[in-house]
Design a protein around this motif. Structure first.
Motif, PDB file in Angstrom:
ATOM      1  N   GLU A 187     -15.096  -4.636   3.929  1.00 12.82           N
ATOM      2  CA  GLU A 187     -14.103  -3.387   3.980  1.00 12.82           C
ATOM      3  C   GLU A 187     -14.085  -2.908   2.632  1.00 12.82           C
ATOM      4  O   GLU A 187     -14.124  -3.410   1.685  1.00 12.82           O
ATOM      5  N   LEU A 188     -14.286  -1.508   2.671  1.00 11.25           N
ATOM      6  CA  LEU A 188     -14.072  -0.740   1.063  1.00 11.25           C
ATOM      7  C   LEU A 188     -12.899   0.148   1.229  1.00 11.25           C
ATOM      8  O   LEU A 188     -12.470   0.744   1.921  1.00 11.25           O
ATOM      9  N   ARG A 189     -12.066  -0.279   0.093  1.00 10.49           N
ATOM     10  CA  ARG A 189     -10.722   0.532  -0.149  1.00 10.49           C
ATOM     11  C   ARG A 189     -10.678   1.090  -1.521  1.00 10.49           C
ATOM     12  O   ARG A 189     -11.192   0.299  -2.555  1.00 10.49           O
ATOM     13  N   SER A 190     -10.233   2.361  -1.697  1.00 13.92           N
ATOM     14  CA  SER A 190      -9.993   3.003  -3.115  1.00 13.92           C
ATOM     15  C   SER A 190      -8.707   2.638  -3.371  1.00 13.92           C
ATOM     16  O   SER A 190      -7.756   2.609  -2.602  1.00 13.92           O
ATOM     17  N   THR A 191      -8.516   2.899  -4.833  1.00 10.55           N
ATOM     18  CA  THR A 191      -6.962   2.860  -5.146  1.00 10.55           C
ATOM     19  C   THR A 191      -6.419   4.267  -4.961  1.00 10.55           C
ATOM     20  O   THR A 191      -6.936   5.139  -4.762  1.00 10.55           O
ATOM     21  N   ALA A 219      -1.452   1.864  -6.303  1.00 13.45           N
ATOM     22  CA  ALA A 219       0.042   1.873  -5.745  1.00 13.45           C
ATOM     23  C   ALA A 219      -0.062   0.648  -4.396  1.00 13.45           C
ATOM     24  O   ALA A 219       0.942   0.276  -4.392  1.00 13.45           O
ATOM     25  N   THR A 220      -1.184   0.489  -3.729  1.00 13.93           N
ATOM     26  CA  THR A 220      -1.109  -0.158  -2.606  1.00 13.93           C
ATOM     27  C   THR A 220      -1.540  -1.759  -2.963  1.00 13.93           C
ATOM     28  O   THR A 220      -1.611  -2.494  -2.009  1.00 13.93           O
ATOM     29  N   GLY A 221      -1.892  -2.151  -4.442  1.00 17.57           N
ATOM     30  CA  GLY A 221      -2.130  -3.463  -4.669  1.00 17.57           C
ATOM     31  C   GLY A 221      -3.917  -3.451  -4.601  1.00 17.57           C
ATOM     32  O   GLY A 221      -4.190  -4.566  -5.182  1.00 17.57           O
ATOM     33  N   THR A 222      -4.644  -2.669  -4.575  1.00 19.64           N
ATOM     34  CA  THR A 222      -5.901  -2.676  -4.586  1.00 19.64           C
ATOM     35  C   THR A 222      -6.345  -2.797  -6.031  1.00 19.64           C
ATOM     36  O   THR A 222      -5.806  -1.688  -6.924  1.00 19.64           O
ATOM     37  N   VAL A 223      -7.250  -3.486  -6.490  1.00 17.18           N
ATOM     38  CA  VAL A 223      -7.809  -3.666  -7.899  1.00 17.18           C
ATOM     39  C   VAL A 223      -8.572  -2.313  -8.232  1.00 17.18           C
ATOM     40  O   VAL A 223      -9.444  -2.013  -7.260  1.00 17.18           O
ATOM     41  N   GLU A 224      -8.230  -1.776  -9.212  1.00 20.86           N
ATOM     42  CA  GLU A 224      -9.135  -0.816  -9.612  1.00 20.86           C
ATOM     43  C   GLU A 224     -10.358  -1.130 -10.632  1.00 20.86           C
ATOM     44  O   GLU A 224     -10.308  -1.547 -11.602  1.00 20.86           O
TER      45      GLU A 224
END
Length: 162
Positions: free
Chosen positions: A7-11, A43-48
Motif C-alpha cells: 500500500e502506498l500512502r501519502s502524508t 496528520a494521519t501518522g504516516t511518516v513523511e
C-alpha cells in the motif's frame, strides 16, 4: 492465492514529531536500555519519507541518551550528539538507565514540525510498581485526532514500515 500486498500512502496535513518507545518502562539497574523512534509524520501518522529535518533530543530524569542518529549512510553529525538530521523521516535513539527509579521525560524538537514529549518510568529492579503506569504515554497530546493506528514501526531487517 494471494502472496503479497502493498500500500502506498501519502502524508496529509501539517508535519509533526512523534516519539515512540519499544519499551513501556526501564529497569533502574544502570544497565537497561530503551529504544526510541523519533518520526516526522503527517496528520494521519504516516511518516513523511522526504522530511530530513534537524531534530534535537533532550531527557530529564533517571535515563540518558547514549545514541541518537539515523540510517543515513553519510551522516554529518555523530551518534553521541543531542542533534541529528532525520533520514527518510526517522531518527532512532537509545536511552540508558542511570540506576535510579523515577519518571523519564524525553523531549524532541524540530523547527519544521514542533515539539513532543514521551514519558517512561524507571522501575526498581525487584519489579515493584511504585506509582509507574504500565504503558508508555505521550506527555503532550498530538494536535490532531487520529483516524487510524498511531503506532508506526520500522523493521530494519526488512526495511519497511508497518
Amino acid at each position: 492465492m494471494e502472496t503479497s500486498r502493498s500500500e502506498l500512502r501519502s502524508t496529509t496535513g501539517p508535519l509533526e514529531l512523534r516519539v515512540e518507545s519499544e519499551e513501556t518502562a526501564l529497569t533502574a539497574d544502570g544497565m537497561d536500555l530503551a529504544f526510541l523512534t523519533v518520526a516526522i509524520t503527517g496528520a494521519t501518522g504516516t511518516v513523511e519519507m522526504l522530511a530530513d529535518h534537524q531534530v534535537t533530543l533532550t531527557t530529564s530524569g533517571p535515563a540518558e541518551p547514549i545514541g541518537f542518529g539515523t540510517a543515513n549512510p553519510a551522516p554529518e553529525e555523530g551518534f553521541t550528539s543531542d542533534r541529528c538530521t532525520s533520514f527518510r523521516g526517522r531518527a532512532p535513539a537509545v536511552l540508558h538507565s542511570t540506576g535510579e527509579p523515577g519518571e523519564v521525560t524525553v523531549t524532541a524538537r524540530a523547527e519544521s514540525s514542533g515539539r513532543t514529549e514521551l514519558r517512561l518510568f524507571a522501575r526498581e529492579p525487584d519489579g515493584r510498581e511504585d506509582s509507574a503506569p504500565s504503558s508508555v504515554e505521550p506527555a503532550v497530546a498530538p494536535p490532531h485526532t487520529a483516524t487510524g493506528p498511531a503506532l508506526i514501526t520500522f523493521d530494519p531487517i526488512q526495511g519497511r514500515t508497518s
